[in-house]
Design an enzyme around this catalytic site. Structure first.
Site, PDB file in Angstrom:
ATOM      1  NE  ARG A   1      -4.719  -8.622   6.283  1.00  0.00           N
ATOM      2  CZ  ARG A   1      -4.004  -8.094   7.258  1.00  0.00           C
ATOM      3  NH1 ARG A   1      -3.445  -8.914   8.155  1.00  0.00           N
ATOM      4  NH2 ARG A   1      -3.402  -6.800   6.893  1.00  0.00           N
TER       5      ARG A   1
ATOM      6  NE  ARG B   1       5.124   2.154   5.620  1.00  0.00           N
ATOM      7  CZ  ARG B   1       4.469   3.144   5.928  1.00  0.00           C
ATOM      8  NH1 ARG B   1       3.419   2.878   6.691  1.00  0.00           N
ATOM      9  NH2 ARG B   1       4.429   4.520   5.469  1.00  0.00           N
TER      10      ARG B   1
ATOM     11  CB  CYS C   1     -10.236 -11.046  12.424  1.00  0.00           C
ATOM     12  SG  CYS C   1      -8.688 -11.178  11.463  1.00  0.00           S
TER      13      CYS C   1
ATOM     14  CG  ASP D   1     -10.261  -1.532   9.370  1.00  0.00           C
ATOM     15  OD1 ASP D   1     -10.025  -0.253   9.335  1.00  0.00           O
ATOM     16  OD2 ASP D   1      -9.195  -2.124   9.869  1.00  0.00           O
TER      17      ASP D   1
ATOM     18  NE  ARG E   1      -3.759   0.139   2.459  1.00  0.00           N
ATOM     19  CZ  ARG E   1      -4.744   0.463   3.637  1.00  0.00           C
ATOM     20  NH1 ARG E   1      -4.222   0.035   4.670  1.00  0.00           N
ATOM     21  NH2 ARG E   1      -5.443   1.378   3.338  1.00  0.00           N
ATOM     22  CE1 TYR E   2      -0.035   4.143   3.540  1.00  0.00           C
ATOM     23  CE2 TYR E   2       0.233   1.904   4.415  1.00  0.00           C
ATOM     24  CZ  TYR E   2      -0.809   2.973   4.463  1.00  0.00           C
ATOM     25  OH  TYR E   2      -1.870   3.454   5.203  1.00  0.00           O
TER      26      TYR E   2
ATOM     27  CB  CYS F   1     -10.062 -11.679  16.882  1.00  0.00           C
ATOM     28  SG  CYS F   1      -8.309 -12.026  17.358  1.00  0.00           S
TER      29      CYS F   1
ATOM     30  CG  ASP G   1      -6.452   1.459   7.144  1.00  0.00           C
ATOM     31  OD1 ASP G   1      -6.348   2.218   5.906  1.00  0.00           O
ATOM     32  OD2 ASP G   1      -6.064   0.654   7.381  1.00  0.00           O
TER      33      ASP G   1
ATOM     34  CB  CYS H   1      -4.991 -16.678  14.714  1.00  0.00           C
ATOM     35  SG  CYS H   1      -4.786 -15.632  13.130  1.00  0.00           S
TER      36      CYS H   1
ATOM     37  CE  LYS I   1      -3.154   1.031   9.435  1.00  0.00           C
ATOM     38  NZ  LYS I   1      -2.243   0.121   9.737  1.00  0.00           N
TER      39      LYS I   1
HETATM   40  S1  SF4 Z   1      -7.133 -10.069  14.554  1.00  0.00           S
HETATM   41 FE1  SF4 Z   1      -7.326 -11.591  12.873  1.00  0.00          FE
HETATM   42  S2  SF4 Z   1      -5.145 -12.074  12.213  1.00  0.00           S
HETATM   43 FE2  SF4 Z   1      -4.989 -11.101  14.339  1.00  0.00          FE
HETATM   44  S3  SF4 Z   1      -4.685 -12.550  15.792  1.00  0.00           S
HETATM   45 FE3  SF4 Z   1      -7.063 -12.144  15.697  1.00  0.00          FE
HETATM   46  S4  SF4 Z   1      -7.815 -13.537  14.028  1.00  0.00           S
HETATM   47 FE4  SF4 Z   1      -5.454 -13.473  13.884  1.00  0.00          FE
END
Ligand code: SF4
Length: 354
Positions: A120, A102, A118, A278, A98-99, A115, A315, A111, A322
């Protein structure tokens, strides 16, 4: 300051093997019926380590909410799985550019906990997203792209890779002359602290300058075990930062946030970012209003030392990037969208209310 007593409960691999992946395996009453939560888990996987589970008292307490499925994940009206257009900014699978200077290198799709909020959510837990081939293609891209000087290893969680696999990746990155700084984004010290082994730490110590940014969202995540894991990383000279996501019903409370930031400083972790969540499909029930985040920031100032104050980040969709959010960034509201000043003074629409 590693005063904490480590409480090893077997190896980290054993902990992962015994992680809870099915809602009925939990002892406390479910939020929603069993069929409801089963259907959520079929769409978005569940995993909770025994350690993190031991910190949860109820399904909907601040730690339970983060990792236990909720039917609202399926009834959400947010339209986009990938509102930041990460897929479009992927010149090769598994890498987001994106930048100019980096890249975000997705090195694992696994993971220790999944979460529920998340960013993603569309990818995590899917073993076909990150493979040896995607990692090779990403390394190749980084080698060829001389403007890149910093690589952020993310995922999924990089610390779920085998130590030797992660070492090999870091070695390959260190062999690229234009790469100066490496950064790892992880939630592992707070959710699977037994993973921070001496072997892992001594391996990481060979790849400086290497930064580790850890996600902590609530002061109850700071326990003797997570304190010990962070102390091991800090003792190896690894600069530690924290990323916290502002989450409704978890930490959208100024006093909770103050306690969290104060505790992070005692762990030698510099509070780095407080992320506004997000607008990802399936996570709408975690979203707070921008005014809530701004008032928390206002509350932190003057009550916590400057070292303990993160930047409140948003973001912006549509390539806005961001940006740190301050009251002056919010210009008003139009048709249910906020008008927010982004980089170079450009105005972007952002879903939500002031
Ligand atoms: S926020 Fe998403 S990528 Fe990060 S630990 Fe939790 S599930 Fe995994």
């Amino acid at each position: 300051m590693s005063s904490a007593t480590p409480q090893p409960c077997g190896s980290w691999k054993h902990e992962l093997q015994t992680a809870v992946t099915k809602p009925h395996a939990l002892a406390f009453p479910m939020a929603g019926g069993p069929q409801d939560v089963d259907s959520v888990v079929r769409r978005y996987p569940m995993r909770v380590t025994p350690y993190f589970l031991s910190l949860i008292q109820q399904w909907e307490d601040p730690l339970g909410k983060q990792v236990l499925p909720n039917i609202q994940e399926l009834t959400d009206t947010l339209p986009h799985d990938d509102p930041l257009h990460e897929n479009r900014q992927s010149p090769v699978p598994g890498l987001i550019h994106r930048y100019p200077d980096r890249v975000l290198f997705l090195v694992s799709s696994e993971c220790a906990v999944y979460c529920r909020y998340c960013l993603r959510k569309r990818l995590v837990g899917n073993p076909f997203v990150v493979t040896d081939q995607t990692r090779e293609a990403a390394l190749d891209y980084i080698k060829k792209t001389r403007s890149v000087r910093e690589v952020v290893l993310s995922g999924g969680d990089p610390l779920l890779l085998e130590t030797d696999t992660l070492n090999h990746l870091l070695e390959q990155l260190r062999c690229i002359p234009h790469i100066q700084v490496l950064r790892i984004h992880t939630r592992v010290p707070g959710v699977l602290p037994s993973r921070i082994t001496d072997h892992l730490v001594s391996m990481l110590n060979r790849h400086h300058p290497l930064y580790v940014n850890i996600q902590f969202n609530h002061p109850n995540e700071i326990t003797p075990q997570s304190t010990h894991a962070c102390a091991k990383l800090a003792d190896a000279g690894i600069p530690l930062g924290s990323q916290t996501v502002l989450l409704k019903g978890v930490n959208d409370d100024p006093e909770v946030m103050i306690r969290l930031m104060q505790k992070l400083l005692t762990l030698r972790i510099k509070p780095y970012y407080l992320h506004h969540p997000d607008p990802v499909r399936g996570t709408g029930h975690f979203r707070t209003e921008i005014a809530c985040g701004l008032s928390i920031m206002e509350h932190l100032r003057g009550r916590v030392s400057g070292m303990g104050i993160p930047q409140y980040m948003i973001d912006l969709p549509g390539g806005g990037g961001k940006i740190p959010l301050v009251p002056e960034s919010v210009l008003g509201e139009e048709n249910g969208m906020l008008k927010v000043t982004g980089l170079h003074g450009k105005v972007y629409g952002y879903p939500g209310k002031a």
